[in-house]
Design an enzyme around this catalytic site. Structure first.
Site, PDB file in Angstrom:
ATOM      1  N   GLU A  55     -29.159 -33.561 -47.948  1.00 43.37           N
ATOM      2  CA  GLU A  55     -30.390 -34.346 -47.975  1.00 43.37           C
ATOM      3  C   GLU A  55     -31.611 -33.490 -47.657  1.00 43.37           C
ATOM      4  OE1 GLU A  55     -27.212 -37.086 -46.056  1.00 43.37           O
ATOM      5  OE2 GLU A  55     -27.583 -34.949 -46.364  1.00 43.37           O
ATOM      6  N   CYS A  87     -29.876 -36.475 -40.757  1.00 41.04           N
ATOM      7  CA  CYS A  87     -30.440 -36.600 -42.102  1.00 41.04           C
ATOM      8  C   CYS A  87     -31.049 -37.977 -42.332  1.00 41.04           C
ATOM      9  CB  CYS A  87     -29.372 -36.318 -43.149  1.00 41.04           C
ATOM     10  SG  CYS A  87     -28.803 -34.608 -43.135  1.00 41.04           S
TER      11      CYS A  87
END
Length: 371
Positions: A55, A87
Site C-alpha cells: 500500500e 497501512c
C-alpha cells in the site's frame, strides 16, 4: 465502479503480489493498485520484510492523486505498528474514498481491525473480490495463522517405475536440467527445507538456492536469503563436513536425550541450532516438529527427503501438496522407492487429486493434493 472493473484491478494487484514470491519471508505476499474510473494511478507490491508494504509503495507512486481514489489490496491492510507503520492509517491519511480487499488478515489477533479502522474513518470497504486467487498467494501464511503449522510441500523426483535411486544409492541425475531449475525456484519460494540425516549421509546435499540455476525469474524481486535448512537427526550423526552446514542457517532436530551428547555439542559449536523433540518408533514426531516450525515463523516448508521420512509424512496425512517430477526412464525393480508406506490391500491405497500437470523439459511435473 462495476464488478468487472473491480475484478480486473484486483487481478492486477494479485499479479503484482506474485513478484514477491521469492523475497517477502516471513511476511505475506501482497499487491496494491490505486485507481480512479478504471485508470491506474499507482501500484506496488511488498518486496522484503522490513521494507515498505504494498500500500505504501502504491500510494507513493500515486501521490496526491490518491485522494478520492480506490485502493485494491490483496490482503487486509495492517492496523498495527511493526517494523513499518500501519497501512490502514496511511490509506486514511492519503484520503482514499474506497478500499477493496480480497482477503482478511488470517491472524486472529489482528483480523478485521484494519477494515474496522478504515470504516471508522468513513472509507467505503468491500471484501472478497478474487478471494480465492489472493489466498493462493500465501498458502503458508494462511495455514500458519489458522493452525500454527506451515504449509507442507513434499518434493520427489522419480522414474516411470517409481524409483528415486538405484539399489546402490546412485541418483544423479534422474531428471533433466529444466526440472532441476524448476526445483531451484520451488526452493526459493520456501521458507525452510527439511531433510533427514539418511539423505545427508547418502547424498551430502547442500539444499541451497543456487541463483544461476534459477534462470530468468522475470519481474520477480531477486531472492536475498537462503531458506532455513532443517535436519531430522535423532542421534546428531550429521558430520561436521556436510555441505548442508556450510553458510549457516541450519537447525537440527534430534531426540531430547541426544542434546547433552558430544556429537550434538560439536555441531552446536559450528553454529548449528540444536533442538530436542520427541521421536517415535517410525522416526521423528512430525506433529511436534511442525508445531515447532510454526513457532519459528515458517510459512512454507519443502520436504526433500528419503523414502522413510517421505513415507511418514504421507502416512500421517501431513502433506498439503506433493510435487512429483517424473523422468521418462526406467530404473529397474531393485531401485529405491519414492516412499516407504506398508499397505496390505487395495483398500488401503493412498489416493491423490492432480492439481496441475505440465511438461518441464523432458520430464513431467505433477502437483497433487491428498483426496
Amino acid at each position: 465502479m462495476n464488478d468487472a472493473s473491480d475484478r480486473t484491478l484486483m487481478a492486477r494487484a494479485v499479479q503484482l503480489a506474485w513478484r514477491g514470491r521469492y523475497s517477502t519471508h516471513p511476511n505475506p505476499r501482497v499487491g496494491c493498485v490505486i485507481a480512479r474510473g478504471g485508470e491506474i494511478l499507482g501500484e506496488g507490491w511488498h518486496e522484503r520484510a522490513g521494507e515498505a508494504h504494498a500500500e505504501i509503495r502504491a500510494l507513493s507512486h500515486a501521490g496526491p492523486s490518491a485522494r478520492g481514489a480506490t485502493a485494491y489490496v490483496t490482503l487486509e491492510p495492517c492496523s498495527h505498528f511493526g517494523r513499518t507503520p500501519p497501512c490502514a492509517r496511511a490509506l486514511i491519511d492519503a484520503g482514499v474514498a474506497r478500499v477493496v480487499v480480497a482477503t482478511k488478515d488470517p491472524n486472529p489477533a489482528v483480523s478485521g481491525r484494519g477494515l474496522e479502522l478504515l470504516r471508522e474513518a468513513g472509507i467505503q470497504v468491500q471484501e472478497g473480490v478474487l478471494a480465492e486467487e489472493a489466498a493462493r498467494l500465501n498458502p503458508g501464511f494462511m495455514k500458519r495463522m489458522n493452525t500454527g503449522r506451515p504449509f507442507v510441500r513434499l518434493k520427489m523426483a522419480a522414474s516411470l517405475d517409481g524409483r528415486t535411486a538405484m539399489a546402490s544409492g546412485e541418483s544423479q541425475w534422474i531428471t533433466g536440467p529444466e526440472a532441476r531449475k524448476d526445483v531451484q525456484r520451488l526452493r526459493a519460494t520456501s521458507d525452510a527445507i527439511l531433510t533427514g540425516v539418511g539423505t545427508v549421509l547418502a547424498d551430502d546435499p547442500s539444499l541451497t538456492v543456487r541463483r544461476p540455476e534459477l534462470g530468468d525469474i522475470g519481474d520477480a524481486t531477486e531472492p536475498s536469503r537462503q531458506p532455513l535448512r532443517i535436519i531430522a537427526d535423532r542421534d546428531a550423526r550429521t558430520p561436521s563436513s556436510a555441505k548442508i552446514l556450510q553458510g549457516g542457517n541450519v537447525q537440527l532436530f534430534c531426540a531430547s536425550s541426544t542434546l547433552p551428547t558430544e556429537p550434538a555439542q560439536d555441531l552446536a559449536a559450528l553454529g548449528v541450532s540444536i533442538n530436542g523433540v520427541a521421536w517415535k518408533d517410525n522416526g521423528i514426531d512430525l506433529s511436534e516438529l511442525l508445531d515447532a516450525l510454526g513457532e519459528l515463523g515458517i510459512n512454507e516448508l519443502l520436504v526433500e527427503a528419503g523414502p522413510t521420512l517421505a513415507g511418514t509424512f504421507i502416512q500421517e496425512q501431513l502433506v498439503d501438496e506433493l510435487w512429483l517430477y517424473q523422468a521418462p526412464v526406467f530404473m529397474g525393480s531393485t531401485g529405491r522407492p519414492t516412499a516407504h508406506i506398508p499397505l496390505d490391500s487395495m483398500a488401503d491405497k493412498v489416493c491423490w487429486t492432480v492439481l496441475d500437470r505440465r511438461q518441464v523439459g523432458e520430464d513431467q511435473r505433477l502437483i497433487l493434493a491428498r483426496r
